[in-house]
Design an enzyme around this catalytic site. Structure first.
Site, PDB file in Angstrom:
ATOM      1  N   GLY A 147      -2.556 -35.656  42.734  1.00 51.42           N
ATOM      2  CA  GLY A 147      -2.333 -34.266  43.122  1.00 51.42           C
ATOM      3  C   GLY A 147      -2.819 -33.880  44.508  1.00 51.42           C
ATOM      4  O   GLY A 147      -2.208 -33.043  45.172  1.00 51.42           O
ATOM      5  N   GLU A 200      -9.909 -32.513  46.670  1.00 50.32           N
ATOM      6  CA  GLU A 200      -9.342 -32.301  45.329  1.00 50.32           C
ATOM      7  C   GLU A 200      -8.262 -31.231  45.382  1.00 50.32           C
ATOM      8  O   GLU A 200      -8.352 -30.290  46.176  1.00 50.32           O
ATOM      9  CB  GLU A 200     -10.457 -31.852  44.366  1.00 50.32           C
ATOM     10  CG  GLU A 200     -10.906 -32.923  43.400  1.00 50.32           C
ATOM     11  CD  GLU A 200      -9.901 -33.224  42.292  1.00 50.32           C
ATOM     12  OE1 GLU A 200      -8.675 -33.116  42.509  1.00 50.32           O
ATOM     13  OE2 GLU A 200     -10.354 -33.581  41.191  1.00 50.32           O
ATOM     14  N   ASP A 201      -7.273 -31.380  44.514  1.00 46.93           N
ATOM     15  CA  ASP A 201      -6.244 -30.340  44.449  1.00 46.93           C
ATOM     16  C   ASP A 201      -6.775 -29.088  43.764  1.00 46.93           C
ATOM     17  O   ASP A 201      -6.651 -27.981  44.274  1.00 46.93           O
ATOM     18  CB  ASP A 201      -4.979 -30.864  43.739  1.00 46.93           C
ATOM     19  CG  ASP A 201      -5.265 -31.550  42.397  1.00 46.93           C
ATOM     20  OD1 ASP A 201      -6.440 -31.593  41.967  1.00 46.93           O
ATOM     21  OD2 ASP A 201      -4.309 -32.045  41.782  1.00 46.93           O
ATOM     22  N   ASP A 253     -10.831 -27.183  37.668  1.00 49.39           N
ATOM     23  CA  ASP A 253     -10.611 -26.332  36.492  1.00 49.39           C
ATOM     24  C   ASP A 253     -11.908 -26.269  35.689  1.00 49.39           C
ATOM     25  O   ASP A 253     -12.741 -25.394  35.899  1.00 49.39           O
ATOM     26  CB  ASP A 253      -9.445 -26.898  35.679  1.00 49.39           C
ATOM     27  CG  ASP A 253      -9.108 -26.052  34.469  1.00 49.39           C
ATOM     28  OD1 ASP A 253      -9.719 -24.989  34.298  1.00 49.39           O
ATOM     29  OD2 ASP A 253      -8.219 -26.457  33.684  1.00 49.39           O
ATOM     30  N   LYS A 271     -10.546 -22.617  39.647  1.00 53.25           N
ATOM     31  CA  LYS A 271     -10.349 -21.664  38.545  1.00 53.25           C
ATOM     32  C   LYS A 271     -11.710 -21.191  38.041  1.00 53.25           C
ATOM     33  O   LYS A 271     -12.722 -21.855  38.267  1.00 53.25           O
ATOM     34  CB  LYS A 271      -9.573 -22.336  37.408  1.00 53.25           C
ATOM     35  CG  LYS A 271      -8.131 -22.677  37.771  1.00 53.25           C
ATOM     36  CD  LYS A 271      -7.305 -22.889  36.508  1.00 53.25           C
ATOM     37  CE  LYS A 271      -6.356 -24.041  36.653  1.00 53.25           C
ATOM     38  NZ  LYS A 271      -5.705 -24.409  35.392  1.00 53.25           N
ATOM     39  N   VAL A 291      -1.186 -24.117  36.645  1.00 53.75           N
ATOM     40  CA  VAL A 291      -0.314 -23.947  37.813  1.00 53.75           C
ATOM     41  C   VAL A 291       0.349 -25.266  38.207  1.00 53.75           C
ATOM     42  O   VAL A 291      -0.138 -26.349  37.880  1.00 53.75           O
ATOM     43  CB  VAL A 291      -1.096 -23.362  39.019  1.00 53.75           C
ATOM     44  CG1 VAL A 291      -1.554 -21.950  38.726  1.00 53.75           C
ATOM     45  CG2 VAL A 291      -2.286 -24.246  39.409  1.00 53.75           C
ATOM     46  N   ASP A 300       0.998 -31.089  39.066  1.00 52.18           N
ATOM     47  CA  ASP A 300       2.103 -31.439  38.183  1.00 52.18           C
ATOM     48  C   ASP A 300       1.930 -30.878  36.794  1.00 52.18           C
ATOM     49  O   ASP A 300       0.850 -30.456  36.391  1.00 52.18           O
ATOM     50  CB  ASP A 300       2.185 -32.965  38.044  1.00 52.18           C
ATOM     51  CG  ASP A 300       1.033 -33.525  37.194  1.00 52.18           C
ATOM     52  OD1 ASP A 300      -0.120 -33.301  37.579  1.00 52.18           O
ATOM     53  OD2 ASP A 300       1.304 -34.139  36.136  1.00 52.18           O
TER      54      ASP A 300
HETATM   55  P1  IMP Z   1     -11.047 -30.462  35.496  1.00 50.94           P
HETATM   56  O1  IMP Z   1     -11.744 -31.753  35.167  1.00 50.94           O
HETATM   57  O2  IMP Z   1     -10.835 -29.609  34.277  1.00 50.94           O
HETATM   58  O3  IMP Z   1     -11.748 -29.692  36.605  1.00 50.94           O
HETATM   59  O4  IMP Z   1      -9.576 -30.818  35.964  1.00 50.94           O
HETATM   60  C1  IMP Z   1      -9.349 -31.465  37.158  1.00 50.94           C
HETATM   61  C2  IMP Z   1      -7.984 -32.117  37.237  1.00 50.94           C
HETATM   62  O5  IMP Z   1      -7.090 -31.673  36.230  1.00 50.94           O
HETATM   63  C3  IMP Z   1      -7.337 -31.767  38.553  1.00 50.94           C
HETATM   64  O6  IMP Z   1      -7.671 -32.700  39.556  1.00 50.94           O
HETATM   65  C4  IMP Z   1      -5.862 -31.758  38.204  1.00 50.94           C
HETATM   66  O7  IMP Z   1      -5.300 -33.053  38.344  1.00 50.94           O
HETATM   67  C5  IMP Z   1      -5.816 -31.365  36.759  1.00 50.94           C
HETATM   68  N1  IMP Z   1      -5.573 -29.906  36.616  1.00 50.94           N
HETATM   69  C6  IMP Z   1      -6.466 -28.932  36.310  1.00 50.94           C
HETATM   70  N2  IMP Z   1      -5.890 -27.720  36.276  1.00 50.94           N
HETATM   71  C7  IMP Z   1      -4.585 -27.932  36.567  1.00 50.94           C
HETATM   72  C8  IMP Z   1      -3.452 -27.034  36.708  1.00 50.94           C
HETATM   73  O8  IMP Z   1      -3.520 -25.797  36.549  1.00 50.94           O
HETATM   74  N3  IMP Z   1      -2.265 -27.631  37.025  1.00 50.94           N
HETATM   75  C9  IMP Z   1      -2.127 -28.971  37.213  1.00 50.94           C
HETATM   76  N4  IMP Z   1      -3.158 -29.828  37.107  1.00 50.94           N
HETATM   77  C10 IMP Z   1      -4.374 -29.308  36.782  1.00 50.94           C
HETATM   78 MG    MG Z   2      -2.643 -33.917  37.032  1.00 49.39          MG
END
Ligand code: IMP
Ligand code: MG
Length: 181
Positions: free
Chosen positions: A50, A105-106, A109, A137, A159, A165
């Site tokens: 991403g 990082e993209d 979350d 987020k 999103v 994606d």
């Molecule tokens: P986390 O570990 O929950 O912070 O998620 C991180 C990863 O989950 C990101 O690097 C994204 O690849 C994916 N991700 C989290 N939220 C979204 C979203 O809203 N859309 C798409 N990918 C997401």
């Molecule tokens: Mg992803």
């Protein structure tokens, strides 16, 4: 001809960050990083897949010498919920010992992915370790994470676009939009 992914695709929701706003903010972030990393040994670490789109725009707007490496880690698969299990699918090509590292990082979350990455990379003894996240987020506040550079704060909503994606699709959208599901 327009983009292959049509705006008429019902899964593509409201545009949350238009392309022009992305361009402007990426330039601002690059300017800030260029000031902070003058006379340093900057290495960007992109998190596949991403972050590739954001990283390539960010890197081209930097005015300091910079190198790039990539990691791939498992996150959601094709679901929209974090599994909490993080696994390295592809590791870095080179050592980061003594380097000034910025993880690109993209989106942050739950923050679980980043928390794992920070711990893993800190153990490799870089000179410094910071995070540049395009999107964040509200859930990220639950874990103790304060990315040094943040593009936009989003509501707690899944999103797509600009690298993000859903089941590997929609990464090529030039804007960030909500996902209708
Ligand atoms: P986390 O570990 O929950 O912070 O998620 C991180 C990863 O989950 C990101 O690097 C994204 O690849 C994916 N991700 C989290 N939220 C979204 C979203 O809203 N859309 C798409 N990918 C997401
Ligand atoms: Mg992803």
């Amino acid at each position: 001809m327009g983009p292959v992914t049509s705006r008429n695709d019902a899964a593509i929701g409201e545009i949350l960050v238009p392309a022009d706003d992305l361009t402007c903010r990426v330039k601002e972030l690059a300017a800030a990083i260029s000031v902070d990393y003058q006379d340093r040994d900057l290495l960007l670490i992109g998190v596949l897949k991403g972050a590739v789109f954001f990283l390539s725009d960010l890197m081209r707007a930097l005015t300091v010498p910079v190198e790039v490496d990539f990691m791939a880690i498992s996150s959601y698969g094709s679901s929209t919920k974090s599994s909490g299990v993080v696994r390295i699918l592809k590791d870095l090509d080179a050592s980061i010992e003594g380097r000034d590292v910025v993880i690109v990082e993209d989106i942050v979350d739950s923050g679980l992915t980043l928390q794992y990455l920070l711990r893993n990379l800190a153990a490799r003894q870089p000179a410094s370790l910071e995070v540049c996240a395009l999107l964040i987020k509200p859930g990220a506040r639950k874990v103790d994470l304060e990315p040094r550079y943040v593009g936009f704060e989003l509501p707690d909503q899944f999103v797509i676009g600009y690298g993000l994606d859903h089941g590997e699709r929609y990464r090529n959208l030039p804007y960030v939009a909500g996902l209708n599901q």
